[in-house]
Design an enzyme around this catalytic site. Structure first.
Site, PDB file in Angstrom:
ATOM      1  N   GLY A   9       0.832  -1.197   0.000  1.00  0.00           N
ATOM      2  CA  GLY A   9       0.000   0.000   0.000  1.00  0.00           C
ATOM      3  C   GLY A   9       0.864   1.243   0.000  1.00  0.00           C
ATOM      4  O   GLY A   9       1.996   1.241  -0.474  1.00  0.00           O
ATOM      5  N   CYS A  10       0.343   2.302   0.561  1.00  0.00           N
ATOM      6  CA  CYS A  10       1.052   3.579   0.617  1.00  0.00           C
ATOM      7  C   CYS A  10       2.401   3.410   1.313  1.00  0.00           C
ATOM      8  O   CYS A  10       2.479   2.866   2.411  1.00  0.00           O
ATOM      9  CB  CYS A  10       0.193   4.586   1.377  1.00  0.00           C
ATOM     10  SG  CYS A  10       1.033   6.134   1.724  1.00  0.00           S
ATOM     11  N   PHE A  11       3.453   3.905   0.683  1.00  0.00           N
ATOM     12  CA  PHE A  11       4.780   3.704   1.285  1.00  0.00           C
ATOM     13  C   PHE A  11       4.966   4.472   2.578  1.00  0.00           C
ATOM     14  O   PHE A  11       5.780   4.092   3.408  1.00  0.00           O
ATOM     15  CB  PHE A  11       5.929   3.932   0.316  1.00  0.00           C
ATOM     16  CG  PHE A  11       5.924   5.163  -0.551  1.00  0.00           C
ATOM     17  CD1 PHE A  11       5.360   6.367  -0.169  1.00  0.00           C
ATOM     18  CD2 PHE A  11       6.537   5.106  -1.799  1.00  0.00           C
ATOM     19  CE1 PHE A  11       5.391   7.484  -0.980  1.00  0.00           C
ATOM     20  CE2 PHE A  11       6.585   6.218  -2.624  1.00  0.00           C
ATOM     21  CZ  PHE A  11       6.004   7.409  -2.208  1.00  0.00           C
ATOM     22  N   CYS A  13       2.979   4.478   5.030  1.00  0.00           N
ATOM     23  CA  CYS A  13       2.512   3.583   6.097  1.00  0.00           C
ATOM     24  C   CYS A  13       3.509   2.464   6.357  1.00  0.00           C
ATOM     25  O   CYS A  13       3.857   2.190   7.508  1.00  0.00           O
ATOM     26  CB  CYS A  13       1.157   3.001   5.712  1.00  0.00           C
ATOM     27  SG  CYS A  13      -0.090   4.266   5.382  1.00  0.00           S
TER      28      CYS A  13
END
Length: 175
Positions: A9-11, A13
């Site tokens: 997912g979003c890096f 996070c």
């Protein structure tokens, strides 16, 4: 010392999770997987058309945190059962992926970890590939949550991941 590249997912996070793990020496946000290096930038990758994935390069001391634990943390702090999506982040740039740097030692460990999860009844869609060109993300993406702790998206997504890390992997928490 080992290096592994993870996309969950979003890096921002994934970066924040691994910055909190004892034995992790460095976490670098970046892009991997696309064919055109000129498109390895946030604007183009967010279009979902470049083939690149938001990833983090995790450099860790495997005498402090073994690869098995790094992978267990990775799989526990994102959804490896949903293709091209993590929460509200939708697109191929958010897919679950592991890029290994050593086929002889890392690939069997990755395969064992995924098989263990499948044996538990999980339909794992995580891709596994040998590492290729890693593109470091723009400076403003590095150490993002520490620099932007009140950013709304981060406030909604990262604390639950860190809570899970604290609860399930307490002995591997840094600080």
């Amino acid at each position: 010392m080992q290096t592994i590249i993870l996309g969950g997912g979003c890096f921002w996070c994934t970066e924040s999770v691994f910055q909190s793990v004892k034995g992790v020496q460095k976490v670098t946000s970046g892009y991997m997987g696309g064919e055109d290096a000129n498109l390895a930038n946030y604007k183009d990758v967010c279009s979902g058309t470049t083939g690149h994935i938001e990833v983090v390069r995790v450099d860790f001391d495997d005498t402090i945190v073994p690869l098995e634990v790094v992978l267990d943390i990775f799989f526990a702090t994102h959804d490896p059962t949903t293709r091209d999506r993590q929460g509200n982040d939708i697109g191929s740039q958010y897919r679950s992926v592991v890029f290994y740097t050593d086929e002889e030692t890392q690939k069997p460990t990755i395969d064992r970890t995924i098989n263990k999860l499948r044996d538990m009844g999980l339909d794992i869609v995580t891709e596994v590939h040998p590492v290729h060109e890693f593109h470091v993300a723009e400076d403003y993406h590095q150490d993002y949550f520490n620099k932007n702790p009140t950013q709304g998206y981060c406030q909604a997504v990262i604390p639950p991941k860190l809570g899970k890390l604290r609860k399930e992997f307490k002995q591997y928490m840094a600080k």
